[in-house]
Design a protein around this motif. Structure first.
Motif, PDB file in Angstrom:
ATOM      1  N   SER A  63      23.459  41.830  27.703  1.00  0.00           N
ATOM      2  CA  SER A  63      23.592  41.228  26.517  1.00  0.00           C
ATOM      3  C   SER A  63      24.702  40.542  26.531  1.00  0.00           C
ATOM      4  CB  SER A  63      23.633  42.122  25.377  1.00  0.00           C
ATOM      5  OG  SER A  63      24.101  41.481  24.036  1.00  0.00           O
ATOM      6  N   VAL A  64      24.476  39.133  26.101  1.00  0.00           N
ATOM      7  CA  VAL A  64      25.650  38.030  25.831  1.00  0.00           C
ATOM      8  C   VAL A  64      26.056  37.970  24.421  1.00  0.00           C
ATOM      9  CG1 VAL A  64      24.975  36.720  27.793  1.00  0.00           C
ATOM     10  CG2 VAL A  64      23.607  36.235  25.638  1.00  0.00           C
ATOM     11  N   ASP A  65      25.569  38.802  23.568  1.00  0.00           N
ATOM     12  CA  ASP A  65      26.024  38.863  22.216  1.00  0.00           C
ATOM     13  C   ASP A  65      27.659  38.748  22.293  1.00  0.00           C
ATOM     14  OD1 ASP A  65      23.482  39.297  21.338  1.00  0.00           O
ATOM     15  OD2 ASP A  65      23.661  41.452  20.834  1.00  0.00           O
ATOM     16  N   PRO A  66      28.007  38.279  21.202  1.00  0.00           N
ATOM     17  CA  PRO A  66      29.487  38.243  20.894  1.00  0.00           C
ATOM     18  C   PRO A  66      30.041  39.616  20.577  1.00  0.00           C
ATOM     19  CG  PRO A  66      28.536  37.432  19.069  1.00  0.00           C
ATOM     20  CD  PRO A  66      27.506  37.492  20.072  1.00  0.00           C
ATOM     21  N   GLY A  67      31.445  40.029  20.726  1.00  0.00           N
ATOM     22  CA  GLY A  67      32.138  40.984  20.215  1.00  0.00           C
ATOM     23  C   GLY A  67      31.701  42.016  21.577  1.00  0.00           C
ATOM     24  N   ARG A  68      32.198  43.419  21.144  1.00  0.00           N
ATOM     25  CA  ARG A  68      32.181  44.582  22.155  1.00  0.00           C
ATOM     26  C   ARG A  68      30.903  45.251  22.348  1.00  0.00           C
ATOM     27  NH1 ARG A  68      35.902  49.027  18.890  1.00  0.00           N
ATOM     28  NH2 ARG A  68      34.250  49.941  17.630  1.00  0.00           N
ATOM     29  N   ASN A  69      30.021  45.324  21.435  1.00  0.00           N
ATOM     30  CA  ASN A  69      28.615  45.887  21.336  1.00  0.00           C
ATOM     31  C   ASN A  69      27.575  44.930  20.830  1.00  0.00           C
ATOM     32  OD1 ASN A  69      30.501  48.447  20.835  1.00  0.00           O
ATOM     33  ND2 ASN A  69      28.684  49.032  21.934  1.00  0.00           N
TER      34      ASN A  69
ATOM     35  N   GLN B 296      24.614  48.202  23.503  1.00  0.00           N
ATOM     36  CA  GLN B 296      25.341  48.369  24.870  1.00  0.00           C
ATOM     37  C   GLN B 296      26.616  47.512  24.667  1.00  0.00           C
ATOM     38  OE1 GLN B 296      24.005  44.737  27.603  1.00  0.00           O
ATOM     39  NE2 GLN B 296      23.200  46.847  28.171  1.00  0.00           N
ATOM     40  N   ILE B 297      27.697  48.005  25.628  1.00  0.00           N
ATOM     41  CA  ILE B 297      28.815  47.106  25.649  1.00  0.00           C
ATOM     42  C   ILE B 297      28.569  45.922  26.302  1.00  0.00           C
ATOM     43  CG2 ILE B 297      30.963  47.109  26.999  1.00  0.00           C
ATOM     44  CD1 ILE B 297      30.794  50.202  26.881  1.00  0.00           C
TER      45      ILE B 297
ATOM     46  N   PRO C 287      36.895  50.309  24.739  1.00  0.00           N
ATOM     47  CA  PRO C 287      37.404  51.066  23.785  1.00  0.00           C
ATOM     48  C   PRO C 287      36.374  52.193  23.614  1.00  0.00           C
ATOM     49  CG  PRO C 287      37.256  48.702  22.983  1.00  0.00           C
ATOM     50  CD  PRO C 287      36.307  48.658  24.342  1.00  0.00           C
ATOM     51  N   GLU C 288      36.755  53.310  23.389  1.00  0.00           N
ATOM     52  CA  GLU C 288      35.973  54.404  23.505  1.00  0.00           C
ATOM     53  C   GLU C 288      34.882  54.472  22.525  1.00  0.00           C
ATOM     54  OE1 GLU C 288      36.284  59.426  22.990  1.00  0.00           O
ATOM     55  OE2 GLU C 288      38.312  58.187  22.830  1.00  0.00           O
ATOM     56  N   ALA C 289      35.011  54.081  21.254  1.00  0.00           N
ATOM     57  CA  ALA C 289      34.224  53.892  20.013  1.00  0.00           C
ATOM     58  C   ALA C 289      33.107  53.030  20.536  1.00  0.00           C
ATOM     59  CB  ALA C 289      35.076  53.074  18.869  1.00  0.00           C
ATOM     60  N   ALA C 290      33.442  51.937  21.433  1.00  0.00           N
ATOM     61  CA  ALA C 290      32.025  50.989  21.994  1.00  0.00           C
ATOM     62  C   ALA C 290      31.347  51.865  23.045  1.00  0.00           C
ATOM     63  CB  ALA C 290      32.790  49.777  22.676  1.00  0.00           C
ATOM     64  N   ALA C 291      31.922  52.803  23.807  1.00  0.00           N
ATOM     65  CA  ALA C 291      30.886  53.309  24.554  1.00  0.00           C
ATOM     66  C   ALA C 291      30.215  54.571  24.052  1.00  0.00           C
ATOM     67  CB  ALA C 291      31.991  54.046  25.711  1.00  0.00           C
ATOM     68  N   GLU C 292      30.920  54.963  23.000  1.00  0.00           N
ATOM     69  CA  GLU C 292      30.087  56.270  22.160  1.00  0.00           C
ATOM     70  C   GLU C 292      29.040  55.492  21.488  1.00  0.00           C
ATOM     71  OE1 GLU C 292      30.628  59.413  22.365  1.00  0.00           O
ATOM     72  OE2 GLU C 292      31.805  59.103  23.992  1.00  0.00           O
ATOM     73  N   LEU C 293      29.292  54.439  20.882  1.00  0.00           N
ATOM     74  CA  LEU C 293      28.099  53.895  20.268  1.00  0.00           C
ATOM     75  C   LEU C 293      26.865  53.750  21.176  1.00  0.00           C
ATOM     76  CD1 LEU C 293      27.037  52.374  17.647  1.00  0.00           C
ATOM     77  CD2 LEU C 293      28.053  50.299  18.218  1.00  0.00           C
ATOM     78  N   ALA C 294      27.119  53.014  22.513  1.00  0.00           N
ATOM     79  CA  ALA C 294      25.868  52.850  23.420  1.00  0.00           C
ATOM     80  C   ALA C 294      25.265  54.227  23.438  1.00  0.00           C
ATOM     81  CB  ALA C 294      26.618  52.160  24.462  1.00  0.00           C
ATOM     82  N   TYR C 295      26.089  55.092  24.164  1.00  0.00           N
ATOM     83  CA  TYR C 295      25.646  56.635  24.461  1.00  0.00           C
ATOM     84  C   TYR C 295      24.936  57.173  23.398  1.00  0.00           C
ATOM     85  CZ  TYR C 295      25.119  61.354  25.792  1.00  0.00           C
ATOM     86  OH  TYR C 295      24.619  62.390  25.981  1.00  0.00           O
ATOM     87  N   GLY C 296      25.457  56.920  21.979  1.00  0.00           N
ATOM     88  CA  GLY C 296      24.682  57.502  20.765  1.00  0.00           C
ATOM     89  C   GLY C 296      23.440  57.023  20.696  1.00  0.00           C
ATOM     90  N   ASP C 297      23.004  55.631  20.923  1.00  0.00           N
ATOM     91  CA  ASP C 297      21.828  55.055  20.807  1.00  0.00           C
ATOM     92  C   ASP C 297      20.947  55.431  21.794  1.00  0.00           C
ATOM     93  OD1 ASP C 297      22.683  53.704  18.791  1.00  0.00           O
ATOM     94  OD2 ASP C 297      22.882  51.491  19.586  1.00  0.00           O
TER      95      ASP C 297
END
Length: 415
Positions: A104-110, A143-144, A164-174
């Motif tokens: 993904s080339v979206d801006p931001g971490r996720n 995803q990150i 950041p842990e929160a970014a990784a957790e968001l990806a895994y949660g999905d």
């Protein structure tokens, strides 16, 4: 000459359906297939119905990324070309669940839930071909992003550039949410193959360890896991332990409940002096390497399916090599009308453990300036950052992986 592999798989897998008594319902499994399902009745926040899926049996062909043109041109050493047709399996008796790499080339971490061309092209090139042997499921996930990954690589954790842990957790949660929804609503007791690359493989590695291995019902239905471009940790000389307690390396094509994992580098690649893949953080473990073309070990020719062009997000990042196709002549390459190509017997691979403890799939291209085929193909990032042939991990062995999934599915159904 036009040829297709689908007829062979159809007959072989149909035999498996008969043996398991799943015929007559399109391979959906028996009426009590959900008995013991740990996610029976689960309702997803984001994955109900076909929304937020790139590949799903309920999607119309126009929306299903896996319903794409996968024709390939096979070019032999003497320059003879033949077109390989592709037909998805009809009533495939098992499933494949895929998580795509960082694209993904979206801006931001996720990223968000609106996939761009880069996500779609990556899914098409890495996963759609599995539809030759299985039903295909590929969720969109937050995803990150490539931009966040670039910050992490360039700055490192000491400068605050780690993930950041929160970014990784968001990806895994999905991914966990999508998998639960698939198991609850679509699986019906069927076997499944997990497929991933890079970030996707890392998320599936966690899913196996935390969700699938502890549950007998799920683990019994794990036909295999194809986790490319990541490091699955095992004790030195062992096939299980480390990351997984009960999911060993695949060492035979009819072995099920096992994992294929590798990171690819060219023979003699200077990036192996500081590799980002093929290593683990624990000095008491090694990264697993399994050659999908020779699971028992040793060298073998790979069966690649290489895209004529990389997804847009990667175009500016890849080191240009070769002529842009299977022929040394750029003019001949431009005349091809298939989106993929393969070069039988030209690319060979073997799992290697080097003196530094890096375990990787060593790639050798049998270049011959006198024959009409190209002598090199792209696969590395610009900048030489220790990733090796990461971009081409899946393409280099694409047909080997699909064929292996078919054989594993047949073996699982025949039990």
């Amino acid at each position: 000459m036009l040829r297709s592999r689908s007829a062979r798989w159809g007959l072989w897998l149909a035999a498996g359906v008969v043996l398991t008594g799943c015929g007559g319902d399109g391979g959906q499994g028996s009426s009590d297939g959900n008995a013991g399902n740990p996610f029976d009745g689960y309702v997803s926040a984001n994955y109900e119905g076909p929304d937020n899926w790139l590949c799903h049996p309920q999607l119309a062909d126009a929306s299903d990324v896996c319903a794409t043109d996968l024709r390939s041109t096979s070019v032999a050493a003497d320059g003879t070309a033949s077109e390989i047709a592709f037909l998805p399996a009809a009533d495939a008796p098992f499933d494949c669940f895929y998580v795509y790499p960082t694209t993904s080339v979206d801006p931001g971490r996720n990223s968000d839930f609106n996939p761009g061309a880069q996500e779609r092209d990556t899914v098409a090139s890495q996963f759609a071909r599995y539809g030759e042997v299985c039903r295909t499921f590929a969720p969109v996930y937050r995803q990150i992003t490539l931009s966040r990954l670039a910050v992490s690589v360039l700055t490192g954790p000491l400068l605050g550039g780690g993930i950041p842990e929160a970014a990784a957790e968001l990806a895994y949660g999905d991914v966990l949410d999508a998998f639960r929804r698939y198991i609850a609503a679509d699986n019906n007791g069927r076997g499944f193959v997990l497929v991933g690359h890079s970030q996707g493989s890392g998320l599936l590695r966690r899913l196996i360890a935390e969700v699938i291995e502890p549950d007998d019902w799920l683990h019994e239905r794990l036909i295999g896991a194809h986790l490319m471009g990541t490091s699955v940790a095992v004790p030195p000389g062992a096939d299980v332990g480390g990351d997984f307690r009960r999911t060993p390396a695949c060492r035979a094509a009819d072995q099920t409940g096992c994992v294929v994992s590798y990171a690819s580098f060219r023979a003699g690649d200077p990036q192996l002096d500081d590799p980002r893949f093929g290593t683990t953080a624990d000095p008491d473990t090694r990264a697993l390497c399994t050659n999908p073309a020779q699971l028992a070990g040793g060298e073998a020719a790979l069966s690649p399916q290489m895209p004529r062009s990389y997804p847009p997000a990667y175009q500016a990042l890849v080191i240009p090599r070769g002529s842009g196709g299977p022929y040394a002549s750029r003019a001949r390459n431009l005349a091809l009308d298939t989106p993929y190509f393969t070069v039988p017997e030209q690319i060979r691979a073997e799992c290697v453990l080097d003196a530094n403890g890096t375990s990787y799939l060593e790639i050798r291209i049998q270049a011959d300036p006198e024959d009409p085929r190209a002598d090199d193909y792209p696969g590395e990032f610009l900048g030489g950052i220790g990733w090796g042939l990461h971009l081409a991990d899946v393409a280099l062995a694409q047909q080997d992986l699909v064929d292996l999934a078919g054989r594993q599915g047949h073996a699982w159904l025949s039990r």
